[in-house]
Design an enzyme around this catalytic site. Sequence first.
Site, PDB file in Angstrom:
ATOM      1  N   TYR A  36      19.626  -8.888 -38.637  1.00 18.97           N
ATOM      2  CA  TYR A  36      18.442  -8.365 -38.272  1.00 18.97           C
ATOM      3  C   TYR A  36      18.318  -6.968 -38.008  1.00 18.97           C
ATOM      4  O   TYR A  36      19.457  -6.293 -37.353  1.00 18.97           O
ATOM      5  CB  TYR A  36      18.077  -9.046 -36.609  1.00 18.97           C
ATOM      6  N   TYR A  78       8.417  -7.754 -41.488  1.00 19.92           N
ATOM      7  CA  TYR A  78       8.852  -8.020 -40.125  1.00 19.92           C
ATOM      8  C   TYR A  78       8.414  -9.201 -39.773  1.00 19.92           C
ATOM      9  O   TYR A  78       7.299  -9.092 -38.773  1.00 19.92           O
ATOM     10  CB  TYR A  78       8.643  -6.659 -39.409  1.00 19.92           C
TER      11      TYR A  78
END
Length: 393
Positions: A292, A343
């Site tokens: 991430y 995202y």
Amino acid sequence: MSARSLRGRVAVAGIGESEYSKRGEAKEPEFVLGLRAILAACADAGIDPREVDGFASYSNDRNEPSRIAAALDCRELRFSNMQWGGGGGGGSAAVANGAAAIASGLADVVVVYRALAQGQFGRFGAGARRERVAGEPAFWLPYGLMSPAQMFAMRAMRLMHEHGIRQEAFRAVALASYRHAQSNPRAVMYGRPLTAEAYDASRWITEPFHLYDCCLENDGAAALVLVSAERARDGRHPPVYLLGAAAGSERRAGAGSHNNPDYATASFKTVAPRLYAMAGVSPGDVDVVQSYENFTGGVVMSLVEHGFFGYEQANEFCTLENFSAPGGRLPLNTSGGNLAECYMHGLELQLEAVRQVRGTSSAQVPGARVSLVASGPMVTPVSDMILGSGDTL
């Protein structure tokens, strides 16, 4: 295997996503995007959506399972779960929670999902004006510390100061994400390659983060379908097994006002050992990593804390060549990730981990059998997971 382990007991049967778009460009409501991702994941799994009896998500997803189950005409809702706190740090924990529900008999078919249409709701930099500030924000908002980039930049600067890590290490993370996005037609940044020169010339958002060190802001949805290992063997695809998962953070990680004693950490120092112990693998067994990226500095921290290299090797190891598929030493974020694919609060990373084990990624690592996902560096709680092919059991 311990009776309390999830290793090999649950598998990913299907994955799916909506169309990804820039913030504010979604053509449909967020709830509909979520349904489209779930339907795509069920179709990929070959499972009738009405069979879904459990849902898991994270980070205060607005789309409640009861409403989703009604829209899908699910026969029964048996499990509804939200990982609390940590924002994108909950992505792998949501998978773990869904897997735990299946392993314990609470549900049979669990969908893990995240829908996020930021243009339809408030987000960072676009929220309502405040007349007063109280509580924890009163310690930093009046002093201009207002954005996540500013808050996490201080941790990244501490990392650089304490360990001598250079800007080039962060740049390599961004370049690898953009390189991989160029082979991924789903990616928002598909057709928009990034060079080292363009990275260096890009504006500072807040030092040490250039523009390309920061994640995108997007609209879309992603989902994956979990079933028992036994059921997965009869699925449309070879099962991708959950080998291990963990969540949490170190002592006093949540201390207020940036006062946690270990400041330059991704919060994986106590979590990663538990992950490897359950999965029964070591860092050397991992073929590909999806990490991430709220900001690139946190990725470097995460990789160190997962044992792929030490602080003293970071400058040498963190290069575009090492992070690139197919031949790099540690291919990283092979779909483009939060920086260049979309995202989707990191859940697109879980989907890419599945593709790598299936052998269907647009930036495939040859022979990938073990794929690691790290969710949410520099927050609390974080989470991580390891997926593996059948021959890893």
